[in-house]
Design a protein around this motif. Structure first.
Motif, PDB file in Angstrom:
ATOM      1  N   VAL A  22      31.328 -49.619 -18.022  1.00 18.32           N
ATOM      2  CA  VAL A  22      30.263 -48.757 -18.182  1.00 18.32           C
ATOM      3  C   VAL A  22      29.998 -47.684 -18.505  1.00 18.32           C
ATOM      4  O   VAL A  22      29.200 -47.143 -19.388  1.00 18.32           O
ATOM      5  CB  VAL A  22      29.725 -48.702 -16.896  1.00 18.32           C
ATOM      6  CG1 VAL A  22      28.530 -47.793 -16.123  1.00 18.32           C
ATOM      7  CG2 VAL A  22      29.982 -49.729 -15.583  1.00 18.32           C
ATOM      8  N   LYS A  23      31.100 -46.393 -19.197  1.00 16.21           N
ATOM      9  CA  LYS A  23      31.000 -45.232 -19.274  1.00 16.21           C
ATOM     10  C   LYS A  23      30.521 -45.040 -20.906  1.00 16.21           C
ATOM     11  O   LYS A  23      29.937 -44.769 -21.886  1.00 16.21           O
ATOM     12  CB  LYS A  23      32.712 -44.168 -19.255  1.00 16.21           C
ATOM     13  CG  LYS A  23      32.246 -43.233 -19.793  1.00 16.21           C
ATOM     14  CD  LYS A  23      33.431 -42.654 -19.595  1.00 16.21           C
ATOM     15  CE  LYS A  23      33.617 -40.477 -20.034  1.00 16.21           C
ATOM     16  NZ  LYS A  23      34.923 -40.266 -19.624  1.00 16.21           N
ATOM     17  N   GLY A  24      31.316 -46.792 -21.230  1.00 15.56           N
ATOM     18  CA  GLY A  24      31.318 -46.867 -23.219  1.00 15.56           C
ATOM     19  C   GLY A  24      29.872 -47.387 -23.247  1.00 15.56           C
ATOM     20  O   GLY A  24      29.050 -46.965 -24.364  1.00 15.56           O
ATOM     21  N   LEU A  25      29.633 -48.224 -22.363  1.00 12.38           N
ATOM     22  CA  LEU A  25      28.103 -48.693 -22.469  1.00 12.38           C
ATOM     23  C   LEU A  25      26.834 -47.761 -22.525  1.00 12.38           C
ATOM     24  O   LEU A  25      25.822 -47.900 -23.436  1.00 12.38           O
ATOM     25  CB  LEU A  25      27.603 -49.647 -21.503  1.00 12.38           C
ATOM     26  CG  LEU A  25      28.249 -50.704 -21.559  1.00 12.38           C
ATOM     27  CD1 LEU A  25      28.078 -52.188 -20.000  1.00 12.38           C
ATOM     28  CD2 LEU A  25      27.951 -51.461 -23.104  1.00 12.38           C
ATOM     29  N   LEU A  26      26.798 -46.912 -21.866  1.00 16.40           N
ATOM     30  CA  LEU A  26      25.935 -45.063 -21.272  1.00 16.40           C
ATOM     31  C   LEU A  26      26.000 -44.776 -22.364  1.00 16.40           C
ATOM     32  O   LEU A  26      24.941 -43.839 -22.945  1.00 16.40           O
ATOM     33  CB  LEU A  26      26.494 -43.977 -19.983  1.00 16.40           C
ATOM     34  CG  LEU A  26      25.787 -45.722 -18.634  1.00 16.40           C
ATOM     35  CD1 LEU A  26      26.117 -45.096 -17.425  1.00 16.40           C
ATOM     36  CD2 LEU A  26      24.286 -46.006 -18.140  1.00 16.40           C
ATOM     37  N   ILE A  27      27.376 -44.025 -23.152  1.00 14.21           N
ATOM     38  CA  ILE A  27      27.416 -42.891 -23.836  1.00 14.21           C
ATOM     39  C   ILE A  27      27.333 -43.773 -25.255  1.00 14.21           C
ATOM     40  O   ILE A  27      26.765 -43.534 -26.123  1.00 14.21           O
ATOM     41  CB  ILE A  27      29.060 -42.119 -23.718  1.00 14.21           C
ATOM     42  CG1 ILE A  27      28.604 -41.519 -21.844  1.00 14.21           C
ATOM     43  CG2 ILE A  27      29.339 -41.462 -24.344  1.00 14.21           C
ATOM     44  CD1 ILE A  27      29.843 -40.878 -22.222  1.00 14.21           C
ATOM     45  N   GLY A  28      27.403 -45.186 -25.258  1.00 15.66           N
ATOM     46  CA  GLY A  28      27.195 -45.235 -26.614  1.00 15.66           C
ATOM     47  C   GLY A  28      28.532 -45.132 -27.603  1.00 15.66           C
ATOM     48  O   GLY A  28      29.371 -43.677 -27.296  1.00 15.66           O
ATOM     49  N   SER A  29      28.920 -45.687 -28.475  1.00 12.38           N
ATOM     50  CA  SER A  29      29.945 -45.932 -29.373  1.00 12.38           C
ATOM     51  C   SER A  29      29.878 -44.964 -30.470  1.00 12.38           C
ATOM     52  O   SER A  29      29.209 -46.489 -31.152  1.00 12.38           O
ATOM     53  CB  SER A  29      31.154 -46.218 -29.385  1.00 12.38           C
ATOM     54  OG  SER A  29      31.966 -46.455 -30.559  1.00 12.38           O
ATOM     55  N   GLU A  30      29.903 -44.034 -31.525  1.00  7.22           N
ATOM     56  CA  GLU A  30      29.412 -43.893 -32.515  1.00  7.22           C
ATOM     57  C   GLU A  30      30.338 -44.641 -33.736  1.00  7.22           C
ATOM     58  O   GLU A  30      29.751 -45.277 -34.287  1.00  7.22           O
ATOM     59  CB  GLU A  30      29.316 -41.953 -32.533  1.00  7.22           C
ATOM     60  CG  GLU A  30      28.583 -41.311 -32.326  1.00  7.22           C
ATOM     61  CD  GLU A  30      26.875 -42.046 -32.015  1.00  7.22           C
ATOM     62  OE1 GLU A  30      26.948 -42.269 -33.520  1.00  7.22           O
ATOM     63  OE2 GLU A  30      26.435 -42.166 -31.495  1.00  7.22           O
ATOM     64  N   THR A  31      31.410 -44.988 -33.345  1.00  9.39           N
ATOM     65  CA  THR A  31      33.074 -45.743 -34.019  1.00  9.39           C
ATOM     66  C   THR A  31      31.963 -47.001 -34.022  1.00  9.39           C
ATOM     67  O   THR A  31      31.847 -47.220 -35.248  1.00  9.39           O
ATOM     68  CB  THR A  31      33.894 -45.260 -33.537  1.00  9.39           C
ATOM     69  OG1 THR A  31      34.136 -44.306 -33.487  1.00  9.39           O
ATOM     70  CG2 THR A  31      34.705 -45.747 -34.890  1.00  9.39           C
ATOM     71  N   LEU A  32      31.910 -47.538 -33.217  1.00 11.07           N
ATOM     72  CA  LEU A  32      30.888 -49.022 -33.179  1.00 11.07           C
ATOM     73  C   LEU A  32      29.842 -48.818 -33.926  1.00 11.07           C
ATOM     74  O   LEU A  32      29.572 -50.378 -35.065  1.00 11.07           O
ATOM     75  CB  LEU A  32      30.589 -49.552 -31.672  1.00 11.07           C
ATOM     76  CG  LEU A  32      30.732 -50.731 -31.898  1.00 11.07           C
ATOM     77  CD1 LEU A  32      31.356 -52.053 -32.306  1.00 11.07           C
ATOM     78  CD2 LEU A  32      29.968 -51.269 -29.857  1.00 11.07           C
ATOM     79  N   LYS A  33      29.005 -47.972 -33.734  1.00  7.32           N
ATOM     80  CA  LYS A  33      27.431 -48.153 -34.333  1.00  7.32           C
ATOM     81  C   LYS A  33      27.957 -48.460 -36.457  1.00  7.32           C
ATOM     82  O   LYS A  33      27.195 -48.907 -37.343  1.00  7.32           O
ATOM     83  CB  LYS A  33      26.843 -46.869 -34.375  1.00  7.32           C
ATOM     84  CG  LYS A  33      26.094 -47.148 -32.723  1.00  7.32           C
ATOM     85  CD  LYS A  33      25.457 -46.331 -32.841  1.00  7.32           C
ATOM     86  CE  LYS A  33      25.293 -46.131 -31.056  1.00  7.32           C
ATOM     87  NZ  LYS A  33      24.367 -45.263 -30.459  1.00  7.32           N
ATOM     88  N   VAL A  34      28.704 -47.141 -36.296  1.00  9.50           N
ATOM     89  CA  VAL A  34      29.347 -47.158 -38.079  1.00  9.50           C
ATOM     90  C   VAL A  34      29.965 -48.213 -38.837  1.00  9.50           C
ATOM     91  O   VAL A  34      29.968 -49.035 -39.488  1.00  9.50           O
ATOM     92  CB  VAL A  34      30.268 -45.885 -38.209  1.00  9.50           C
ATOM     93  CG1 VAL A  34      30.871 -46.100 -39.699  1.00  9.50           C
ATOM     94  CG2 VAL A  34      29.617 -45.123 -38.235  1.00  9.50           C
ATOM     95  N   LEU A  35      30.761 -49.071 -37.558  1.00  8.28           N
ATOM     96  CA  LEU A  35      31.549 -50.393 -38.334  1.00  8.28           C
ATOM     97  C   LEU A  35      30.303 -51.120 -38.001  1.00  8.28           C
ATOM     98  O   LEU A  35      30.827 -52.495 -38.666  1.00  8.28           O
ATOM     99  CB  LEU A  35      32.086 -51.032 -36.728  1.00  8.28           C
ATOM    100  CG  LEU A  35      33.871 -50.269 -36.554  1.00  8.28           C
ATOM    101  CD1 LEU A  35      34.260 -50.442 -35.656  1.00  8.28           C
ATOM    102  CD2 LEU A  35      34.319 -50.325 -37.841  1.00  8.28           C
ATOM    103  N   THR A  36      29.501 -51.643 -37.165  1.00  7.18           N
ATOM    104  CA  THR A  36      28.568 -53.063 -36.978  1.00  7.18           C
ATOM    105  C   THR A  36      27.243 -52.162 -38.202  1.00  7.18           C
ATOM    106  O   THR A  36      26.690 -53.788 -38.949  1.00  7.18           O
ATOM    107  CB  THR A  36      28.053 -52.991 -36.154  1.00  7.18           C
ATOM    108  OG1 THR A  36      26.674 -51.532 -35.006  1.00  7.18           O
ATOM    109  CG2 THR A  36      28.872 -53.613 -34.567  1.00  7.18           C
ATOM    110  N   HIS A  37      27.247 -51.072 -38.579  1.00  6.92           N
ATOM    111  CA  HIS A  37      26.318 -50.542 -39.706  1.00  6.92           C
ATOM    112  C   HIS A  37      26.775 -50.939 -41.043  1.00  6.92           C
ATOM    113  O   HIS A  37      25.403 -50.805 -41.880  1.00  6.92           O
ATOM    114  CB  HIS A  37      24.867 -49.543 -39.382  1.00  6.92           C
ATOM    115  CG  HIS A  37      23.946 -49.785 -38.165  1.00  6.92           C
ATOM    116  ND1 HIS A  37      24.631 -49.901 -36.693  1.00  6.92           N
ATOM    117  CD2 HIS A  37      23.138 -50.810 -37.621  1.00  6.92           C
ATOM    118  CE1 HIS A  37      23.466 -49.731 -35.968  1.00  6.92           C
ATOM    119  NE2 HIS A  37      23.229 -50.397 -36.390  1.00  6.92           N
TER     120      HIS A  37
END
Length: 145
Positions: free
Chosen positions: A121-136
């Motif tokens: 839940v913490k990851g979902l609420l805060i979000g991951s900049e690393t994941l966003k970089v990986l996906t974009h």
């Protein structure tokens, strides 16, 4: 092999550790580094009450000055290691977008960044900049954890 690394730094212990690993990698491969610090934009509503008395210009000036001091230290550490290092401070509400844009603008061929490992839940609420970089990003990303 990779010739120009973009290293995203935020001042955290994990990001500092990722920077040092990238520095060793750059030494071994004779690559250069661009260190980028993505800083938040000005908001009228904020949990930092000191921001409420600032104007947008004052806030951005203070953020850039603070990031500049931090990045100067990072560049000094790279110089001591014999690695060419450029720095960049980007003010943007979406750090992942600033990281990717800087990597593209500087012709970097690898993005290096830390993952803070937030899950559930913490990851979902805060979000991951690393994941966003990986996906974009179309540029390869090396995640240090």
């Amino acid at each position: 092999m990779f010739r120009h690394l973009l290293v995203a730094v935020d001042g955290s212990a994990l990001s500092e550790s990722a920077f040092r690993k990238a520095l060793v990698f750059a030494q071994e491969t004779q690559a250069s580094i661009t260190a980028v610090r993505a800083c938040p934009d000005f908001h009228v509503t904020t949990y930092h009450t000191e921001m409420l008395t600032d104007t947008r210009e004052q806030f951005e000036e203070a953020v850039i000055e603070d990031a500049g001091k931090y990045l100067e230290r990072i560049a000094g550490e790279a110089a001591t290691a014999g690695v060419p290092c450029d720095t960049s401070c980007e003010v943007n509400d979406h750090p992942y977008a600033a990281i990717i844009k800087t990597a593209e603008d500087k012709d970097c061929d690898l993005i290096v960044m830390a993952s803070h490992g937030r899950r559930g839940v913490k990851g979902l609420l805060i979000g991951s900049e690393t994941l966003k970089v990986l996906t974009h990003s179309r540029i390869p990303v090396l995640v240090y954890r």
